[in-house]
Design a protein around this motif. Structure first.
Motif, PDB file in Angstrom:
ATOM      1  N   GLU A   1      83.281  13.412  92.554  1.00  0.00           N
ATOM      2  CA  GLU A   1      83.711  14.461  91.913  1.00  0.00           C
ATOM      3  C   GLU A   1      85.082  14.749  92.803  1.00  0.00           C
ATOM      4  O   GLU A   1      85.265  14.795  94.014  1.00  0.00           O
ATOM      5  CB  GLU A   1      82.808  15.564  91.908  1.00  0.00           C
ATOM      6  CG  GLU A   1      83.515  16.835  91.003  1.00  0.00           C
ATOM      7  CD  GLU A   1      82.669  17.839  90.968  1.00  0.00           C
ATOM      8  OE1 GLU A   1      82.329  18.317  89.646  1.00  0.00           O
ATOM      9  OE2 GLU A   1      82.290  18.654  91.800  1.00  0.00           O
TER      10      GLU A   1
ATOM     11  N   SER B   1      88.928  17.476  92.514  1.00  0.00           N
ATOM     12  CA  SER B   1      89.830  18.538  91.833  1.00  0.00           C
ATOM     13  C   SER B   1      91.151  18.048  91.738  1.00  0.00           C
ATOM     14  O   SER B   1      91.658  17.342  92.394  1.00  0.00           O
ATOM     15  CB  SER B   1      89.606  19.677  92.573  1.00  0.00           C
ATOM     16  OG  SER B   1      90.069  19.301  94.026  1.00  0.00           O
TER      17      SER B   1
ATOM     18  N   TYR C   1      87.738  20.445  87.889  1.00  0.00           N
ATOM     19  CA  TYR C   1      87.011  19.530  88.522  1.00  0.00           C
ATOM     20  C   TYR C   1      86.868  18.583  87.511  1.00  0.00           C
ATOM     21  O   TYR C   1      86.297  18.509  86.437  1.00  0.00           O
ATOM     22  CB  TYR C   1      85.582  20.160  89.145  1.00  0.00           C
ATOM     23  CG  TYR C   1      85.642  21.256  90.303  1.00  0.00           C
ATOM     24  CD1 TYR C   1      85.717  20.491  91.637  1.00  0.00           C
ATOM     25  CD2 TYR C   1      85.499  22.569  90.161  1.00  0.00           C
ATOM     26  CE1 TYR C   1      85.795  21.192  92.511  1.00  0.00           C
ATOM     27  CE2 TYR C   1      85.744  23.325  91.135  1.00  0.00           C
ATOM     28  CZ  TYR C   1      85.854  22.503  92.495  1.00  0.00           C
ATOM     29  OH  TYR C   1      85.939  23.744  93.417  1.00  0.00           O
TER      30      TYR C   1
ATOM     31  N   ASN D   1      84.700  14.770  87.315  1.00  0.00           N
ATOM     32  CA  ASN D   1      83.699  14.018  87.929  1.00  0.00           C
ATOM     33  C   ASN D   1      83.874  12.171  87.471  1.00  0.00           C
ATOM     34  O   ASN D   1      84.878  12.074  86.655  1.00  0.00           O
ATOM     35  CB  ASN D   1      82.242  14.257  87.566  1.00  0.00           C
ATOM     36  CG  ASN D   1      81.822  14.385  86.199  1.00  0.00           C
ATOM     37  OD1 ASN D   1      82.455  13.885  85.517  1.00  0.00           O
ATOM     38  ND2 ASN D   1      80.944  14.891  85.707  1.00  0.00           N
ATOM     39  N   SER D   2      83.035  11.606  88.198  1.00  0.00           N
ATOM     40  CA  SER D   2      83.285   9.926  87.843  1.00  0.00           C
ATOM     41  C   SER D   2      82.865   9.623  86.420  1.00  0.00           C
ATOM     42  O   SER D   2      83.517   8.378  86.055  1.00  0.00           O
ATOM     43  CB  SER D   2      82.563   9.313  88.725  1.00  0.00           C
ATOM     44  OG  SER D   2      81.066   9.503  88.544  1.00  0.00           O
TER      45      SER D   2
END
Length: 363
Positions: free
Chosen positions: A52, A54, A83, A85-86
């Motif tokens: 994760e 930002s 944010y 994430n993958s």
């Protein structure tokens, strides 16, 4: 092509202001939206297990979600980052101070319950492009009060949420509507408004035990009425001002004041009636004592006194001076036992002998 699904969540922090006159509510909420961008997914293994990061919001596409009931520009903290994430999921959380329009029913004040809705939808994209969904179940959102400040005037009852599709001429738009149900805490208003009014009304009823023939009752009732008037003027700022409906407690105060005015009017009429009756009762005995025509005496019936009565004998001897009168005292008119054989009376005794035996004449 599948639409982009945006997941929404809402947490109510506090109810800051309820303006019944302008029909708007100010609430502090924590708004959360999550959507997926499959073009930003990556495998975190080759990159040190980073799952994760930002990123600046200006560098990404974000859904154009608006609040339909917004009547004033929202005030929020500047959070320019989101944010990512993958898996390509983007999460954006934003604390917002929302000033929204709401129909406020104040008839049951201070025992009122208000239901204000916040409707979220896309401003430009139809449901075929941007769809909406709840991040949590409707039951969890409805009963979630963990972040609500419970020490304010308002108590949060529930936040039910519902999904629907708005059909319009420009297209179909997905909407999620959150209903913020709040209830006013009435204890403060019961102690400061209702109880003083009830006490003043009970005191006015207790004034009927005062004697009605004296002016104390009217003075007491007037003092209560003046005090209630000052009380009503002071509490006018506490009552919600709304042109849509009149609070029932305001009607109650007006009715109580009307009863106080009627009670004072009744006391005034009663005192006036008793005063008139007492005055007529005092004039009646005086009017019954009239002088008999052709005689020097007074008779209750207008006739001469009997010849054998002491008062009649005294009147008969008044012209000759043989019977002298004692000074008139309370409850006595003449004393025939005082004759010329007694010691010489004072000069004013002879004057009494030449006057009628009753000096009271009818007006």
């Amino acid at each position: 092509m599948q639409p982009t699904t945006v997941y929404l969540d809402l947490l109510v922090n506090a109810v800051l202001d309820v303006d019944a006159q302008n029909q708007r509510v100010t609430t502090s909420v924590l708004y959360l939206e999550i959507w997926k961008n499959e073009f930003l997914a990556w495998d975190g293994g080759p990159f040190g297990g980073i799952g994760e990061i930002s990123l600046p919001l200006d560098d990404l596409w974000a859904p154009d979600i608006i609040i339909n009931e917004l009547v004033k520009e929202e005030q929020s903290s500047e959070l320019p980052y989101v944010y990512l994430n993958s898996s390509g999921m983007i999460r954006r959380s934003l604390p917002i101070q929302v000033v929204s329009a709401c129909y406020l029913e104040t008839y049951a004040f201070p025992f009122d319950i208000q239901n204000c809705s916040l409707t979220f939808n896309s401003a430009l994209h139809t449901v075929s492009d941007v769809d909406l969904a709840l991040l949590r179940s409707a039951e969890d959102i409805e009963n979630d009060k963990q972040v609500f400040l419970n020490d304010s005037e308002w108590e949060l009852l529930a936040v039910p949420a519902a999904y629907r599709v708005l059909h319009s001429q420009t297209g179909d738009f997905a909407q999620i509507q959150f209903h913020v149900v709040i209830r006013r805490r009435p204890l403060l208003y019961v102690v400061s408004l209702l109880l003083p009014s009830i006490f003043l009304t009970v005191m006015d009823l207790g004034s009927f035990y005062l004697p009605p023939h004296c002016g104390t009752q009217i003075t007491f009732k007037t003092s209560i009425l003046v005090g209630y008037t000052v009380f009503k003027v002071n509490i006018s700022e506490e009552l919600p001002k709304s042109t849509a409906s009149t609070p029932l407690i305001g009607v109650f105060f007006t009715v109580c004041m009307a009863f106080l005015v009627l009670s004072l009017s009744e006391s005034i009429l009663l005192v006036r009636f008793l005063h008139r009756e007492r005055r007529e009762g005092q004039e009646q005995p005086l009017s019954s004592l009239r002088r008999s025509p052709g005689s020097g005496s007074c008779s209750p019936e207008g006739n001469a006194r009997p010849a054998g009565s002491p008062l009649g004998e005294a009147d008969g001897a008044a012209g000759t001076g043989e019977t002298l009168r004692r000074p008139l005292g309370r409850g006595t008119v003449a004393n025939p036992s005082w004759t010329q054989g007694d010691s010489a009376p004072a000069p004013w005794v002879g004057f009494l002998g030449r006057t009628p035996s009753c000096a009271i004449t009818s007006p």
